[in-house]
Design an enzyme around this catalytic site. Structure first.
Site, PDB file in Angstrom:
ATOM      1  N   HIS A 120      47.056  34.211 -55.439  1.00  0.00           N
ATOM      2  CA  HIS A 120      47.077  33.056 -54.535  1.00  0.00           C
ATOM      3  C   HIS A 120      48.098  33.224 -53.419  1.00  0.00           C
ATOM      4  O   HIS A 120      48.525  32.242 -52.820  1.00  0.00           O
ATOM      5  CB  HIS A 120      47.384  31.772 -55.326  1.00  0.00           C
ATOM      6  CG  HIS A 120      46.330  31.451 -56.337  1.00  0.00           C
ATOM      7  ND1 HIS A 120      46.591  30.673 -57.444  1.00  0.00           N
ATOM      8  CD2 HIS A 120      45.032  31.820 -56.426  1.00  0.00           C
ATOM      9  CE1 HIS A 120      45.474  30.553 -58.169  1.00  0.00           C
ATOM     10  NE2 HIS A 120      44.519  31.252 -57.566  1.00  0.00           N
ATOM     11  N   CYS A 128      50.075  33.518 -38.763  1.00  0.00           N
ATOM     12  CA  CYS A 128      49.802  32.747 -37.554  1.00  0.00           C
ATOM     13  C   CYS A 128      48.336  32.318 -37.522  1.00  0.00           C
ATOM     14  O   CYS A 128      47.427  33.132 -37.703  1.00  0.00           O
ATOM     15  CB  CYS A 128      50.116  33.595 -36.306  1.00  0.00           C
ATOM     16  SG  CYS A 128      49.742  32.722 -34.778  1.00  0.00           S
ATOM     17  N   CYS A 151      53.609  33.956 -30.380  1.00  0.00           N
ATOM     18  CA  CYS A 151      52.496  33.735 -29.444  1.00  0.00           C
ATOM     19  C   CYS A 151      52.316  32.253 -29.168  1.00  0.00           C
ATOM     20  O   CYS A 151      51.444  31.851 -28.416  1.00  0.00           O
ATOM     21  CB  CYS A 151      51.194  34.336 -30.019  1.00  0.00           C
ATOM     22  SG  CYS A 151      50.374  33.278 -31.224  1.00  0.00           S
ATOM     23  N   GLY A 188      51.126  30.466 -69.691  1.00  0.00           N
ATOM     24  CA  GLY A 188      51.536  29.341 -68.848  1.00  0.00           C
ATOM     25  C   GLY A 188      50.556  28.935 -67.785  1.00  0.00           C
ATOM     26  O   GLY A 188      50.934  28.650 -66.644  1.00  0.00           O
ATOM     27  N   ASN A 214      51.329  29.044 -74.602  1.00  0.00           N
ATOM     28  CA  ASN A 214      51.373  27.803 -73.849  1.00  0.00           C
ATOM     29  C   ASN A 214      51.787  26.708 -74.827  1.00  0.00           C
ATOM     30  O   ASN A 214      51.266  26.672 -75.936  1.00  0.00           O
ATOM     31  CB  ASN A 214      49.961  27.519 -73.270  1.00  0.00           C
ATOM     32  CG  ASN A 214      49.956  26.385 -72.274  1.00  0.00           C
ATOM     33  OD1 ASN A 214      50.652  25.400 -72.450  1.00  0.00           O
ATOM     34  ND2 ASN A 214      49.177  26.541 -71.215  1.00  0.00           N
ATOM     35  N   PRO A 215      52.710  25.801 -74.428  1.00  0.00           N
ATOM     36  CA  PRO A 215      53.078  24.738 -75.374  1.00  0.00           C
ATOM     37  C   PRO A 215      51.904  23.826 -75.715  1.00  0.00           C
ATOM     38  O   PRO A 215      51.872  23.207 -76.755  1.00  0.00           O
ATOM     39  CB  PRO A 215      54.166  23.951 -74.632  1.00  0.00           C
ATOM     40  CG  PRO A 215      54.566  24.771 -73.482  1.00  0.00           C
ATOM     41  CD  PRO A 215      53.459  25.706 -73.183  1.00  0.00           C
ATOM     42  N   GLU A 216      50.907  23.786 -74.795  1.00  0.00           N
ATOM     43  CA  GLU A 216      49.753  22.893 -75.018  1.00  0.00           C
ATOM     44  C   GLU A 216      48.468  23.697 -75.204  1.00  0.00           C
ATOM     45  O   GLU A 216      48.380  24.841 -74.779  1.00  0.00           O
ATOM     46  CB  GLU A 216      49.555  21.980 -73.798  1.00  0.00           C
ATOM     47  CG  GLU A 216      50.668  20.968 -73.611  1.00  0.00           C
ATOM     48  CD  GLU A 216      50.621  20.341 -72.212  1.00  0.00           C
ATOM     49  OE1 GLU A 216      51.552  19.613 -71.861  1.00  0.00           O
ATOM     50  OE2 GLU A 216      49.650  20.613 -71.457  1.00  0.00           O
ATOM     51  N   ALA A 232      57.042  30.076 -73.045  1.00  0.00           N
ATOM     52  CA  ALA A 232      57.026  31.514 -72.737  1.00  0.00           C
ATOM     53  C   ALA A 232      58.419  32.129 -72.884  1.00  0.00           C
ATOM     54  O   ALA A 232      58.568  33.238 -73.414  1.00  0.00           O
ATOM     55  CB  ALA A 232      56.509  31.708 -71.318  1.00  0.00           C
TER      56      ALA A 232
END
Ligand code: BV8
Ligand code: ZN
Length: 240
Positions: A120, A128, A151, A188, A214-216, A232
């Site tokens: 990502h 620009c 520019c 995570g 992952n905690p969930e 983690a």
């Protein structure tokens, strides 16, 4: 099964793995103090990231979007990688290891990981909107926002917004790594954002051993070979 047995199982699988791979999300940076996207700390001035991390929001109000990114850049300029990032660095000291990350915070590279695919983009890059010039820019804070290119064109953060295509080279590299891996650590991520959310099931279908940290529980937990519900920063150092 209790967590220590699960950790033992994953440690053995990592020892045997020829081409381990990690897919990371905002959760791996949580213990560095970086707010996650969908956690309770994910809001900024009552806006959800999904509302601001879009080309439409930028077109409508580039200043507001840049205030959001300026806030994150300022926060990120003071945070350090945590034990989870450093645990992943130790893996690549033993065998070939790559990280596909959805995070734009640059903390994997800062910790010393050398093969990181930034799906990502990166919050420290700007591009620009007129001439397409792209560079790293760690100015915190910018004199004026939205910042401008030489520019005269408007600069935008060098990240992938919702509704935008992912960089083709990053995506190609990610698919290549998913094809080659025999062990994928999914760390995570809430497993909501596409196409990254499909990577774990893709690896599983190709016969890789897939582990979620992952905690969930998440929408992809049921596909995993092993699910370790923990942080983690606590689990990874025990595995590596
Ligand atoms: C695309 C950069 C093709 C920006 C990000 C409807 C309309 C429009 C689009 C869509 C739609 N439906 C689906 C889509 C596609 C869309 C999407 O998936 N939307 C979601 C919201 C449904 N995807 C896209 O638009 C992608 N592009 O598909 O292109 C295309 C093109 C045109 C039209 C259609 C398709 C682009 C997606 C990229 C968006 N950019 N970031 C920025 O950062 O500002 S995504 C953003 O979310 C971050 O990168 C973040 O990493 C990512 C995913 O979130 P997570 O990392 O999982 O973080 P989250 O907070 O959700 O979860 C944290 C997890 O950590 C939790 O599970 C928590 O339990 C755990 N955790 C917490 N503490 C810890 C922990 N784990 C371990 N240890 C801890 N201590
Ligand atoms: Zn320009």
């Amino acid at each position: 099964m209790d967590i220590s047995l699960l950790i033992e199982k994953v440690r053995d699988a990592l020892q045997r793995a020829r081409r381990p791979l990690a897919l990371t999300g905002a959760g791996i940076s949580a213990e560095s103090g970086v707010p996650t996207f969908r956690g309770s700390d994910g809001l900024w001035r009552n806006h959800r990231p999904e509302e601001l991390a879009t080309p439409e929001a930028f077109r409508k109000d580039p200043r507001l979007v840049w205030e959001f990114y300026q806030w994150r850049r300022t926060l990120l300029s003071e945070v350090k990688p945590n034990r989870a990032h450093y645990a992943l660095v130790r893996i690549e000291e033993k065998k070939p290891f790559s990280i596909i990350t959805q995070n734009v915070d640059g903390l994997h590279s800062l910790a010393g990981s050398t093969d990181v695919v930034e799906l990502h983009g990166n919050i420290w890059r700007v591009r620009c909107t007129d001439c397409g010039m792209e560079r790293e820019d760690r100015t915190v804070p910018f004199e004026e926002i939205p910042p401008r290119c030489g520019c005269g064109g408007l600069l935008r953060p060098g990240v992938v917004w919702f509704g935008e295509m992912l960089p083709a080279d990053a995506l190609d590299r990610a698919y290549e790594l998913i094809k080659a891996t025999d062990l994928m650590l999914v760390i995570g991520t809430s497993g909501v954002v596409q196409p990254a959310a499909s990577f774990a099931t893709m690896a599983k279908r190709r016969g890789a051993f897939v582990v979620e940290i992952n905690p969930e529980l998440t929408p992809i937990s049921s596909y995993m070979d092993v699910v370790i519900n923990g942080k983690a920063g606590e689990i990874l150092p025990q595995i590596v």
